[in-house]
Enzyme design. Structure first.
Site, short mmCIF file in Angstrom:
data_model
loop_
_atom_site.label_atom_id
_atom_site.label_comp_id
_atom_site.label_asym_id
_atom_site.label_seq_id
_atom_site.Cartn_x
_atom_site.Cartn_y
_atom_site.Cartn_z
N GLU A 275 0.84 -1.21 0.00
CA GLU A 275 0.00 0.00 0.00
C GLU A 275 0.87 1.26 0.00
OE1 GLU A 275 -3.10 -0.12 -0.69
OE2 GLU A 275 -3.11 -2.30 -0.50
N TRP A 278 1.72 1.82 -3.43
CA TRP A 278 0.68 2.50 -4.21
C TRP A 278 0.79 4.02 -4.04
CZ3 TRP A 278 -2.48 1.32 -8.08
CH2 TRP A 278 -2.80 -0.01 -8.31
N TRP A 306 -20.94 11.68 -19.81
CA TRP A 306 -21.26 11.95 -18.41
C TRP A 306 -22.57 12.72 -18.31
CZ3 TRP A 306 -18.36 9.13 -15.44
CH2 TRP A 306 -17.02 8.89 -15.75
N ASN A 341 -10.93 2.52 2.92
CA ASN A 341 -10.61 2.35 1.49
C ASN A 341 -11.60 1.46 0.75
OD1 ASN A 341 -8.82 2.59 -0.86
ND2 ASN A 341 -8.51 0.41 -0.54
N TRP A 359 -16.04 11.81 -12.66
CA TRP A 359 -15.17 11.50 -11.52
C TRP A 359 -14.56 12.76 -10.92
CZ3 TRP A 359 -10.01 12.83 -12.21
CH2 TRP A 359 -9.57 12.98 -13.53
N TRP A 382 -9.32 8.06 -8.12
CA TRP A 382 -10.58 8.36 -8.84
C TRP A 382 -10.49 7.87 -10.28
CZ3 TRP A 382 -15.42 9.33 -7.60
CH2 TRP A 382 -15.68 9.70 -6.29
P1 FAD Z 1 -3.80 1.70 5.10
O1 FAD Z 1 -4.58 0.59 4.50
O2 FAD Z 1 -3.37 1.52 6.49
O3 FAD Z 1 -2.54 1.94 4.14
C1 FAD Z 1 -1.34 2.58 4.57
C2 FAD Z 1 -1.00 3.75 3.69
O4 FAD Z 1 -0.81 3.34 2.34
C3 FAD Z 1 -2.10 4.81 3.63
O5 FAD Z 1 -2.03 5.67 4.74
C4 FAD Z 1 -1.81 5.50 2.32
O6 FAD Z 1 -0.80 6.48 2.45
C5 FAD Z 1 -1.27 4.36 1.46
N1 FAD Z 1 -2.36 3.82 0.63
C6 FAD Z 1 -3.24 2.85 0.96
N2 FAD Z 1 -4.08 2.61 -0.08
C7 FAD Z 1 -3.71 3.46 -1.06
C8 FAD Z 1 -4.20 3.69 -2.37
N3 FAD Z 1 -5.23 3.00 -2.90
N4 FAD Z 1 -3.61 4.67 -3.10
C9 FAD Z 1 -2.56 5.38 -2.62
N5 FAD Z 1 -2.06 5.19 -1.39
C10 FAD Z 1 -2.63 4.24 -0.62
N6 FAD Z 1 -5.54 8.29 -0.03
C11 FAD Z 1 -5.01 9.44 0.42
O7 FAD Z 1 -4.04 9.41 1.18
N7 FAD Z 1 -5.51 10.65 0.01
C12 FAD Z 1 -6.56 10.75 -0.85
O8 FAD Z 1 -6.96 11.87 -1.21
C13 FAD Z 1 -7.17 9.54 -1.29
N8 FAD Z 1 -8.26 9.57 -2.12
C14 FAD Z 1 -8.82 8.40 -2.52
C15 FAD Z 1 -9.93 8.43 -3.38
C16 FAD Z 1 -10.55 7.25 -3.80
C17 FAD Z 1 -11.72 7.31 -4.74
C18 FAD Z 1 -10.06 6.02 -3.35
C19 FAD Z 1 -10.70 4.72 -3.79
C20 FAD Z 1 -8.94 5.96 -2.52
C21 FAD Z 1 -8.31 7.14 -2.11
N9 FAD Z 1 -7.17 7.11 -1.27
C22 FAD Z 1 -6.61 8.30 -0.85
C23 FAD Z 1 -6.48 5.85 -0.98
C24 FAD Z 1 -6.88 5.10 0.29
O9 FAD Z 1 -8.27 4.96 0.37
C25 FAD Z 1 -6.37 5.76 1.56
O10 FAD Z 1 -5.00 6.04 1.46
C26 FAD Z 1 -6.57 4.84 2.77
O11 FAD Z 1 -7.93 4.50 2.91
C27 FAD Z 1 -6.08 5.54 4.01
O12 FAD Z 1 -6.33 4.79 5.16
P2 FAD Z 1 -5.17 4.08 5.95
O13 FAD Z 1 -4.09 5.06 6.24
O14 FAD Z 1 -5.78 3.38 7.10
O15 FAD Z 1 -4.63 3.03 4.90
#
Ligand code: FAD
Length: 475
Positions: A275, A278, A306, A341, A359, A382
């Protein structure tokens, strides 16, 4: 050139921490007196001015940083306006010999920083930027043909081959400091909401600042990491790290997260490290494709049919779509500034596929309401959900808002918490209240259309409409 004794200025941006902060460490090593500055620059182009929820976070994070710096005798100068003017101006006023900062990757930040570097150099002030926010700088991870990656898995393999990142370094010892430079008052920036105070529940969930980030990491390592592989799919439990706002604001270094998770989890840490990968991938894409936040990566989506539907957009924003799982996510977002997420994916898919709303509308709403709003992560995700991104979910994969809930919120804890209107329904109807028999609805005190909305679109009809729109796009 200025003398080596001339003071250093550290420009804080999305690196609001003292530990493992390359710019701060370099300034401390330089040995001259030091001051720090944060510039609130609301001139970000288009819609990308810091959003409402992120401003709440920023206020508290700056307060924490200011206090931490003060303990070390360093003043945090607060200035509001164009960074192009204010950073060189502050440096000249304090007769600085060097200005250091850690890089940001938003296209407008890159342009701005290039201009500032040139202006400082023209004044004879050394200007240096450092990489302290990612696992690897975006231009250093390359395909065999020396180009950028567009697909995650090969990017991840290339990134992993270069890991682990350098070991995190502690906050530096600081010798002499400069104080008493004119600074604005944080409260005068009005970063917090006044009336209504929509952020009133934020403080129960979050502790912005470096100490809060370290505490959350410790909690996750002790209680979440071992079960992350399965726990991360369940929005009703505390199964993820919630490090995202801390990471966005740089209150903790991602290098520290990597080493801490790796040391604690060994092979079990892999899904979590992925993650973090990502996150680096999103920044890699934004760096190489700066139009990512506004333009579909896949050119054929420019012509996608759209719809404009303001009432439906509003119902989605308010968590009133009539699909409890989607509504739970949208209300969690509004109340806490964060959404799980798994639910982000379903809620985003609902907007772009069930409602055919662009989007970019969802991206803008998330930008304003997420405490972790991050240009790279938000835009990449997105586009991924919409099916137009670099490495996107296929458009025909349409999340079913009912079965998603039944699969990932099996006991209904998540929906019951965020959509109390349907909480008394038994599990088999919780995610589909419109199918419940009249007596069950009555027992649960639900009057559809009054106490809780009927679905604003029918799933099967919306799915067919979305697939037809895709076929049209393909020509
Ligand atoms: P954990 O599952 O604990 O993951 C650890 C870290 O990994 C996160 O803190 C984050 O930095 C990174 N990470 C995890 N999943 C993703 C992912 N899919 N993409 C990029 N990095 C990721 N994340 C944001 O930080 N900012 C946003 O503006 C954002 N917008 C999003 C919009 C959409 C439509 C979706 C589907 C996802 C988005 N995310 C965003 C990604 C993700 O949902 C969040 O990073 C995550 O839910 C944060 O929770 P966590 O720290 O507990 O994640």
């Amino acid at each position: 050139m200025s003398s080596p004794d001339a003071p250093s200025l550290v420009w804080f941006r999305q690196d609001l921490r003292l530990a493992d902060n390359d710019a701060l460490i370099a300034a401390a090593e330089r040995g001259a007196p030091m001051a720090a500055v944060y510039v609130l620059d609301d001139k970000a182009p288009g819609a990308w001015k810091t959003g409402g929820a992120a401003r709440w976070w920023l206020h508290h994070s700056l307060a924490a940083l200011g206090a931490d710096l003060k303990k070390r005798g360093i003043q945090l100068i607060l200035a509001r306006g164009e960074a192009e003017t204010l950073v060189p101006q502050t440096a000249v006023r304090m007769a600085a010999g060097a200005v250091y900062w850690n890089r940001c990757y938003e296209p407008f930040a890159v342009d701005r920083d290039t201009t500032i570097k040139a202006a400082l150099k023209a004044e004879g002030i050394a200007a240096r930027s450092f990489g302290a926010s990612l696992l690897a700088e975006p231009w250093t991870v390359k395909t065999q043909a020396s180009g950028p990656f567009k697909v995650f898995t090969p990017f991840w393999n290339a990134l992993k081959a270069r890991m682990p990142p350098s070991r995190p370094r502690p906050a530096p010892a600081i010798g002499q400091n400069m104080t008493n430079i004119a600074s604005e008052d944080l409260a005068s920036w009005n970063l917090l909401p006044v009336k209504p105070d929509w952020a009133k529940a934020f403080a129960e969930q979050w502790t912005p600042g470096e100490a809060g980030a370290q505490k959350r990491l410790t909690g996750f390592l002790e209680q979440g990491l071992d079960d992350y592989r399965t726990g991360r799919d369940l929005p009703g439990i505390d199964g993820v790290s919630r490090m995202s706002p801390h990471l966005h604001w740089g209150e903790i270094s991602v290098r520290q997260l990597w080493h801490a998770a790796d040391a604690r989890g060994g092979p079990e840490a892999e899904p979590y490290l992925r993650e973090l990968g990502w996150r680096d991938f999103a920044h890699h894409l934004l760096w190489h494709f700066p139009e990512l936040p506004q333009k579909p990566f896949s050119a054929k989506f420019v012509e996608f049919p759209w719809r404009e539907d303001k009432p439906a957009l509003k119902a989605w924003q308010r968590g009133m779509t009539g699909y409890p799982y989607i509504d739970a996510g949208m209300r969690q977002l509004w109340t806490t500034g964060w959404m799980h997420n798994r639910v982000r994916m379903a809620a985003a898919s609902f907007l772009v596929k069930h409602l055919l709303i662009p989007w970019q509308e969802g991206e803008a709403w998330f930008w304003d309401t997420l405490v972790d709003a991050d240009l790279a992560n938000n835009a990449m995700n997105w586009q991924w959900v919409a099916g137009c991104g670099a490495d996107a979910a296929p458009y025909f994969r349409i999340f079913n808002p009912v079965t998603q809930g039944e699969k990932f919120d099996v006991d209904g804890a998540y929906v019951r918490r965020w959509v109390p209107e349907v909480a008394k329904l038994p599990g088999n109807f919780l995610h589909r209240p419109w199918e419940a028999p009249a007596d069950l609805l009555a027992d649960a005190e639900i009057v559809l259309g009054q106490t809780y909305p009927r679905p604003i679109v029918d799933h099967a009809a919306a799915r067919s409409r979305a697939l037809a729109a895709l076929a049209q796009t393909r020509g």
